[in-house]
Design a protein around this motif. Structure first.
Motif, PDB file in Angstrom:
ATOM      1  N   ILE A   2      10.164  13.357 -12.240  1.00 39.39           N
ATOM      2  CA  ILE A   2       9.799  13.240 -10.838  1.00 39.39           C
ATOM      3  C   ILE A   2       9.446  11.785 -10.531  1.00 39.39           C
ATOM      4  O   ILE A   2       9.072  11.043 -11.427  1.00 39.39           O
ATOM      5  N   ASP A   3       9.628  11.385  -9.253  1.00 34.89           N
ATOM      6  CA  ASP A   3       9.237  10.020  -8.916  1.00 34.89           C
ATOM      7  C   ASP A   3       7.737   9.963  -8.608  1.00 34.89           C
ATOM      8  O   ASP A   3       7.140  10.946  -8.177  1.00 34.89           O
ATOM      9  N   THR A   5       4.591   7.630  -6.847  1.00 35.10           N
ATOM     10  CA  THR A   5       4.314   6.547  -5.891  1.00 35.10           C
ATOM     11  C   THR A   5       2.822   6.267  -5.805  1.00 35.10           C
ATOM     12  O   THR A   5       2.028   7.198  -5.657  1.00 35.10           O
ATOM     13  N   SER A  28       6.371   2.037  -6.766  1.00 37.71           N
ATOM     14  CA  SER A  28       7.253   3.206  -6.642  1.00 37.71           C
ATOM     15  C   SER A  28       8.063   3.330  -7.915  1.00 37.71           C
ATOM     16  O   SER A  28       8.853   2.431  -8.220  1.00 37.71           O
ATOM     17  N   ALA A  31      12.404   8.694 -10.550  1.00 35.05           N
ATOM     18  CA  ALA A  31      12.475   9.807 -11.491  1.00 35.05           C
ATOM     19  C   ALA A  31      13.276   9.371 -12.713  1.00 35.05           C
ATOM     20  O   ALA A  31      14.345   8.777 -12.583  1.00 35.05           O
ATOM     21  N   ARG A  64       1.355   9.930  -5.142  1.00 34.90           N
ATOM     22  CA  ARG A  64       2.252  11.068  -4.911  1.00 34.90           C
ATOM     23  C   ARG A  64       3.169  11.283  -6.107  1.00 34.90           C
ATOM     24  O   ARG A  64       3.651  10.330  -6.710  1.00 34.90           O
ATOM     25  N   PHE A  65       3.396  12.554  -6.441  1.00 32.24           N
ATOM     26  CA  PHE A  65       4.456  12.956  -7.372  1.00 32.24           C
ATOM     27  C   PHE A  65       5.524  13.588  -6.489  1.00 32.24           C
ATOM     28  O   PHE A  65       5.294  14.669  -5.939  1.00 32.24           O
ATOM     29  N   GLY A  66       6.656  12.937  -6.346  1.00 37.14           N
ATOM     30  CA  GLY A  66       7.626  13.402  -5.371  1.00 37.14           C
ATOM     31  C   GLY A  66       6.969  13.352  -3.999  1.00 37.14           C
ATOM     32  O   GLY A  66       6.359  12.335  -3.641  1.00 37.14           O
ATOM     33  N   THR A  67       7.023  14.456  -3.269  1.00 39.94           N
ATOM     34  CA  THR A  67       6.390  14.477  -1.946  1.00 39.94           C
ATOM     35  C   THR A  67       4.969  15.032  -2.010  1.00 39.94           C
ATOM     36  O   THR A  67       4.248  15.039  -1.024  1.00 39.94           O
ATOM     37  N   GLU A  68       4.547  15.523  -3.205  1.00 41.89           N
ATOM     38  CA  GLU A  68       3.207  16.116  -3.331  1.00 41.89           C
ATOM     39  C   GLU A  68       2.139  15.039  -3.422  1.00 41.89           C
ATOM     40  O   GLU A  68       2.238  14.135  -4.250  1.00 41.89           O
ATOM     41  N   ARG A 156       5.987  16.482 -16.217  1.00 37.54           N
ATOM     42  CA  ARG A 156       6.824  15.813 -15.222  1.00 37.54           C
ATOM     43  C   ARG A 156       6.755  14.308 -15.411  1.00 37.54           C
ATOM     44  O   ARG A 156       7.661  13.580 -15.059  1.00 37.54           O
ATOM     45  N   THR A 189      10.025  10.953 -16.637  1.00 38.95           N
ATOM     46  CA  THR A 189       9.522   9.708 -16.059  1.00 38.95           C
ATOM     47  C   THR A 189       8.379   9.226 -16.948  1.00 38.95           C
ATOM     48  O   THR A 189       7.482   9.998 -17.268  1.00 38.95           O
TER      49      THR A 189
END
Ligand SMILES: Nc1ncnc2c1ncn2[C@@H]1O[C@H](COP(=O)(O)OP(=O)(O)OP(=O)(O)O)[C@@H](O)[C@H]1O
Ligand SMILES: [Mg+2]
Length: 357
Positions: A2-3, A5, A28, A31, A64-68, A156, A189
């Motif tokens: 996961i990306d 940020t 940033s 992933a 943030r992990f992804g959008t979370e 993740r 990641t």
């Protein structure tokens, strides 16, 4: 995978006075990327990593992990695998019991656990070591158990804080290759912390160079090495000379500077260099981009040798040019070169680069 940020993340500790341990950091991470936080002791690497893991919460900013948004989520709710500098293994337990730890907490069933422990031990090349006790393993093997323990939960993100610092030089080099291989195979990641610049360059897709709680530059290893943003980054990533030279003329991405022998040379510069004629430019030139020659060669800067150190592959010298010490790393030096010799310094002008203070 996961990306990750970090948005304007800062951390102040109550008793550390006014200075922020981590100060307005924006990062940033893509992933699957292997991303390294690099910098000297106390610059805020561990604090940053611990905020990603959830062991510290930021004073301000978002993670943030992804959008979370995970900024204030506890560590066990983040799906991160963490590897610490001292491994933090349970010495009286077996390898398998150590690796099982995260699975137990997650209440994974017995059969499934056994399968995943074998798989994780296989990933770190320790298949069949499950019944060994931790204190019967070498440092490098213990390090791999710590890695297996982090991987077994299929995190993740994999977070590693100076995981190689307890190993000797040779094992460090072997293990860094292993960690990179395992990360690539698992597709996780990874955020890796180190103060060792060669380790960072060998392992990373990208590096953030930190100083005093701030990120000074983010880029691929080659970019940071050849085009450091600041004098600090230039000196921290491999040794570098940062010469103060007068600006004769300045253009969009080139600055012409005067050299100590009275000649001039054009030097590549970042577009936002902001320099004008009459200013002093800081010009970075790496020791390996300087060569020794005779004092009579055209274009060579005259200098005097003040230090000579033979390291095997290269000879490191300090040559005083117009009163300033300049570091030189030369593969080929004349036999018998010694302190006090007059030499010419040949500059690889294509490799010179303007940095910010
Ligand atoms: N729990 C804490 N309470 C108060 N100050 C802290 C705490 N943890 C870290 N600091 C301070 O925050 C700053 C950054 O520390 P951090 O551990 O993040 O540095 P680092 O880059 O990991 O250094 P090293 O390479 O030595 O591990 C330091 O000045 C440190 O003293
Ligand atoms: Mg640290």
């Amino acid at each position: 995978m996961i990306d990750v940020t970090l948005e304007s993340v800062s951390k102040r500790f109550a008793r550390a006075g006014d200075t922020a341990a981590v100060d307005d950091v924006d990062i940033s991470i893509a992933a699957g990327e292997f991303f390294t936080l690099l910098g000297p002791s106390g610059c805020g690497k561990t604090t940053t990593l611990r905020m990603v893991a959830g062991f510290y919460f930021p004073t301000s900013g978002r993670i943030r992990f992804g959008t979370e948004d995970v900024t204030h989520r506890p560590p066990n709710k983040r799906d991160t695998g963490m590897v610490f500098q001292n491994y933090a293994l349970f010495p009286h337990m077996s390898v398998a019991q150590n690796v099982a730890y995260g699975l137990k907490i997650r209440k994974v069933g017995r059969a499934e656990s056994a399968r995943r422990i074998e798989e994780a031990l296989g990933q770190v090349h320790l298949a069949g070591y499950g019944d060994r006790r931790i204190d019967q393993l070498s440092g490098g093997q213990q390090q791999r158990v710590a890695l297996a323990r982090a991987l077994v939960i299929r995190p993740r993100t994999l977070l590693l804080d100076e995981p190689l610092s307890n190993l000797d030089a040779k094992l460090r080099e072997e293990t860094r290759v292993e960690i990179r291989r395992i990360q690539q195979e698992a597709g996780t990641t990874a955020i890796y912390v180190t103060h060792d610049q060669s380790e960072a360059m060998a392992m990373s897709d990208r590096i953030a160079v930190m100083e005093s709680g701030r990120v000074r530059q983010i880029g691929a290893p080659q970019e940071i090495y050849h085009r450091p943003a600041t004098a600090f980054v230039a000196r921290f990533i491999g040794r570098s000379n940062v010469l103060s030279l007068p600006v004769v003329t300045a253009a969009a991405e080139t600055v012409t500077v005067g050299l100590p022998d009275g000649s001039e040379t054009a030097v590549a510069a970042p577009a936002d260099h902001g320099l004008r004629a009459g200013d002093t430019a800081l010009v970075s030139v790496r020791p390996e981009h300087l060569g020794l020659t005779s004092t009579t060669e055209a274009g060579a800067l005259p200098g005097r040798v003040t230090e000579v150190e033979f390291t095997g592959m290269a000879t490191n010298l300090v040559v005083e040019v117009a009163g300033e010490p300049v570091q030189v790393a030369a593969i080929d030096v004349p036999d018998g070169i010694t302190v006090g010799d007059q030499v010419g310094l040949r500059l690889n002008r294509d490799r010179m680069w303007v940095v910010r203070p």
